[in-house]
Design an enzyme around this catalytic site. Structure first.
Site, PDB file in Angstrom:
ATOM      1  N   HIS A  54      -3.156 -27.734  26.219  1.00  0.00           N
ATOM      2  CA  HIS A  54      -3.136 -28.505  27.455  1.00  0.00           C
ATOM      3  C   HIS A  54      -3.955 -29.782  27.299  1.00  0.00           C
ATOM      4  CE1 HIS A  54      -5.042 -29.320  31.507  1.00  0.00           C
ATOM      5  NE2 HIS A  54      -3.774 -29.378  31.819  1.00  0.00           N
ATOM      6  N   GLU A  57      -2.044 -32.275  25.329  1.00  0.00           N
ATOM      7  CA  GLU A  57      -0.998 -32.861  26.164  1.00  0.00           C
ATOM      8  C   GLU A  57      -1.558 -34.031  26.973  1.00  0.00           C
ATOM      9  OE1 GLU A  57       0.167 -30.598  29.756  1.00  0.00           O
ATOM     10  OE2 GLU A  57       0.087 -32.705  30.416  1.00  0.00           O
ATOM     11  N   HIS A  58      -2.727 -33.842  27.568  1.00  0.00           N
ATOM     12  CA  HIS A  58      -3.350 -34.923  28.331  1.00  0.00           C
ATOM     13  C   HIS A  58      -3.661 -36.104  27.423  1.00  0.00           C
ATOM     14  CE1 HIS A  58      -4.810 -33.668  32.522  1.00  0.00           C
ATOM     15  NE2 HIS A  58      -3.959 -32.745  32.161  1.00  0.00           N
ATOM     16  N   GLU A  60      -9.656 -30.593  37.339  1.00  0.00           N
ATOM     17  CA  GLU A  60      -8.366 -29.936  37.559  1.00  0.00           C
ATOM     18  C   GLU A  60      -8.574 -28.425  37.643  1.00  0.00           C
ATOM     19  OE1 GLU A  60      -5.389 -30.833  34.563  1.00  0.00           O
ATOM     20  OE2 GLU A  60      -3.960 -29.417  35.428  1.00  0.00           O
TER      21      GLU A  60
END
Lengths: 425, 419
Positions: free
Chosen positions: A66, A69-70, A141
């Site tokens: 993740h 991905e960012h 987040e």
């Protein structure tokens, strides 16, 4: 390009595997206005333990897929979002347990956008500074989701279904696990998983496949890729027994209950596996949908309400079912669901008419989902279901028999069941 | 094709071969007299979605929908300025994909006829058990909103900003007013809806308008007065800024801002506001996203929205409590920059491309066709995509600055976490 025809819908899918291994699928829809493209890497949150070229087994911090991905959007002197923005295109990305996908949708400048997509995903740039900055954003987040009781319940259920495995962790990791991520870790994961042979590109909408394929090939021809390597991945979700139950007090007004059952018998990675998935979905529908034998009674008694839900999730290496809802009578809820599950084989054997009705519903829902470019592209799972698309579901749904649905009841095994609750403080 | 079937009842048919489904919307719109109306209509939406004379239970309704090959059906409520719409939406797949001799469009219209015009009513009241159950369901839904901090903060912002009681409350009403709704009240609300509300029927899909006209003619509708009041709600700006802080046990603080933003619906204001809002906080290239989220990492989200039918603009942020004052300063600075013309047309051009891309892309969603036709009918005008795009392209720097200068901060609302 290879062609797969879907005559009932007058649609055609064109497929080619490029020299570098990238699998490209294209469906042209001239009467639509936009084009949607999604590039998927077979790498997700469960892939944290693997062997290197040297044969060394390593484990990277949780949440790295993740995080990667960012980070991939940010380059030395620009952000990929800005490039898409120049063309007015809409871009996004997401990470799941088993895949990372990068996508865009646009009504103009398709060639340019396609080049942006391929370039930003295939040109990694990670520094300690950019890594540090992202930690702050991802921490926020994670915190945002921490405030969500439904999310907490789901996380607890996954942790209890697959204790000690990567599935017990949040896809984004935790504040402490991501604090350990270094730029080198990102480059390592990138090397082993972000290879063209480990990716597929799905494009659907208003474009000309031959022309776009030429653009893609030209883009790929200008790049050199490291030698292909297939790391061994270590993932043993069933290693530890299911934790049977937990109760967590949180800021809710009404208790929430979630039951989970993990599948133990592996699903074949082909059309047969997809058919078994459909049979499982039909089973859940017969047992828990509004049309099921017991739903109305439970609803009228206030044991279930409109929040009642159920789902089947099938991904690379695991699958599970969830049944959940808000209820002011958590004990009755649990007892009722357990009863339905326990008696499923006998109940289902009598539901011939209900199955016929359920198949009509599934058929209609599948045909409806064909309206959506995103649905067709996002739900393509490559090798997981033998490279099937939503169009292939149409005849499959019609083929499923009562015997198939009865066979699906094998998943109901109380040794692999967990029951979790979130209750008012 | 658009046709007034009776005064106050309009049918719009949009034939298109783009989709595998046919969608039918039957929408009832009235002017909101008070807060109770919102609660009662919400309850009505729950009742009429789940029961009718022929199909008195949710199971019966669900079975009928399954029989119609997984037809979709639901009721929705929408507040638009001073009006409130209760809509019935049904969707069926096209018969040609089924290879059977069904006529699902006809079945869908008959189904809607039953659900709308034959409610589970006896002697001037709904079935008592169903009434109690749906009242409880709506109460539960209202409670669930409080579990979503972001929604809570948004509703909190609105309830403290709006003076008018019917604007203060969410479009689905409030628990306090729900308690007092009687079965008879509900039936009255139903009668008013079917006999007095403005009716809009919109059908999209691969259909023949003449056939649709014939089917719609079977619905028991009659003439009624068209909506004549102004839809737009306005609340003049106050000189000072109110501050409200509510302490909650949360990880993340929600800090929201409400501005008065007067817009003339019939002028270019509407398009200028769209571009302004995107530039302020409605787009990844916006000032709020770039300067509050990206550059300073002060927020996980920072966005703006506006409502042209209530003359308001609002900003939502999710932040660390410690950064509250810093974020207030940053948000004010972004608006000030826009008011002073401190932005590049290069960014504006990109944002316009984004808006245009989005507008054209939405034509690929069937529901958009229906909603646009409905709103167009309520507002008395509709823009084609080509015209909409051109008007966005025409927006100048001055247009944006003009709108920005009209925004006046009225309320800072904070749902403060960490307690």
């Amino acid at each position: 390009m290879q062609e797969t025809l879907y005559p009932l819908f007058a649609e055609k899918m064109q497929t080619e595997r490029l020299a570098n291994g990238l699998l490209v699928n294209m469906i042209a829809r001239p009467n639509f206005h936009k084009t949607y493209a999604i590039l998927t890497v077979d790498f997700g949150s469960i892939d944290d333990t693997f062997t290197t070229e040297q044969g060394e087994k390593i484990t990277v911090p949780a949440g790295i897929a993740h995080f990667l991905e960012h980070k991939l959007f940010e380059k030395k002197d620009h952000d990929a979002f800005d490039l898409f923005g120049k063309y007015g295109a809409d871009a996004n990305a997401f990470t799941s347990y088993t895949r990372t996908s990068y996508l865009f949708a646009t009504t103009s400048h398709l060639d340019e956008c396609m080049n942006v997509l391929l370039d930003f995903v295939q040109t990694p740039y990670f520094t300690e500074q950019t890594v540090a900055k992202e930690k702050g954003i991802i921490e926020q987040e994670i915190k945002m989701y921490d405030d969500d009781p439904s999310w907490q319940l789901y996380q607890k259920t996954m942790a209890n279904l697959y204790p000690g495995s990567q599935l017990s962790l949040d896809i984004a990791g935790s504040a402490s696990s991501i604090a350990q991520i270094t730029a080198q870790d990102l480059y390592t994961c990138y090397r082993y998983f972000y290879q063209p042979s480990n990716m597929n590109l799905f494009v659907i909408g208003n474009f000309v496949p031959d022309e776009l394929l030429a653009v893609i090939k030209q883009n790929q021809a200008q790049k050199t890729f490291p030698e292909k390597v297939v790391p061994q991945r270590f993932f043993t979700p069933l290693a530890q027994p299911v934790v049977p139950q937990t109760v967590v007090p949180l800021a809710v007004k009404v208790p929430k209950v979630m039951l989970g059952i993990r599948g133990t018998e592996a699903l074949p990675m082909n059309r047969e596996g997809l058919k078994k998935k459909v049979a499982l979905e039909l089973l859940l529908h017969l047992l828990f949908a509004e049309t099921s034998p017991t739903y109305q009674e439970l609803y009228d008694q206030g044991i279930v309400d409109d929040s009642f839900d159920y789902e089947l999730q099938v991904e690379r290496g695991f699958y599970f079912i969830l049944v959940d809802g808000n209820t002011r009578q958590p004990e009755a809820f649990v007892a009722a669901i357990k009863e339905i599950l326990q008696t499923a084989p006998t109940t289902v054997a009598k539901l011939t008419e209900e199955l016929a009705l359920a198949k009509k519903e599934f058929l209609g829902q599948t045909i409806k989902s064909i309206n959506s470019l995103e649905a067709i592209a996002n739900r393509y799972e490559g090798p997981l279901f033998g490279y099937a698309t939503i169009f292939d579901l149409v005849p499959l749904v019609q083929e499923v028999t009562l015997a198939d649905v009865l066979a699906a009841t094998k998943i109901i095994d109380f040794d692999n069941l967990t029951i979790n609750q979130v209750v008012p403080q | 094709m658009e046709k007034e079937i009776y005064p106050g009842v309009t049918l719009t048919v949009i034939p298109t071969k783009q989709f595998t489904t046919t969608q039918i919307i039957v929408s009832f719109t009235g002017v909101i007299p008070d807060a109770n109306y919102l609660t009662t209509r919400s309850l009505l939406a729950y009742m009429l979605e789940t029961s009718s004379q022929k199909w008195p239970t949710q199971k019966a309704v669900a079975q009928k929908l399954s029989q119609m090959y997984g037809a979709s059906f639901g009721t929705t409520i929408n507040r638009r300025g001073r009006t409130h719409s209760l809509s019935f939406v049904a969707g069926v797949v096209h018969d040609k994909y089924l290879q059977t001799d069904t006529d699902l469009v006809q079945e869908a219209v008959m189904f809607l006829k039953e659900m709308i015009f034959h409610p589970l009513v006896k002697e001037g009241a709904f079935d008592e058990d169903t009434f109690k159950l749906q009242k409880s369901n709506l109460a539960t839904y209202m409670e669930s909103v409080d579990e979503d901090p972001r929604l809570m903060a948004l509703y909190g912002l609105r309830s403290h900003y709006f003076d008018d009681p019917s604007q203060k409350v969410p479009q689905f009403g409030t628990p306090a007013t729900l308690k007092d709704v009687t079965n008879q009240d509900l039936y009255q609300a139903y009668r008013t809806m079917v006999t007095k509300d403005q009716v809009n029927i919109i059908v999209t899909g691969d259909v023949d308008p003449a056939i649709i006209m014939g089917l719609v003619a079977t619905l028991p509708l009659g003439p009624r007065t068209k909506l004549d009041s102004t839809i737009q709600y306005d609340q003049p700006a106050q000189g000072s800024v109110r501050k409200v802080t509510v302490k909650q046990q949360l990880q993340q603080t929600k800090l929201n801002f409400m501005y008065h933003l007067p817009l003339d619906l019939n002028s270019n204001d509407f398009f200028a506001a769209i571009v302004f809002n995107a530039l302020f906080g409605g787009d990844p290239q916006s000032k709020l996203f770039m300067n509050v989220r990206e550059k300073s990492s002060m927020a996980y989200y920072a966005s703006s929205n506006f409502d042209v039918l209530r003359n308001v603009l609002w900003v939502q942020t999710g932040i660390e409590t410690a950064n509250k004052e810093k974020v207030k300063y940053l948000v004010a600075a972004q608006l000030a920059a826009l008011q002073q013309g401190d932005f590049t047309m290069a960014t504006v051009e990109n944002i316009k491309k984004s808006l245009i891309n989005e507008r054209i892309s939405r034509e690929d969603t069937q529901a958009t066709l229906g909603t646009r036709a409905l709103i167009g009918n309520l507002l008395g005008r509709q823009y084609s995509t080509a015209e909409w795009c051109q008007r966005i392209k025409n927006i100048t720097k001055d247009d944006i600055v003009t709108i920005a200068q009209r925004a006046s901060l009225q309320l800072v609302y904070c749902l403060e976490g960490g307690h």
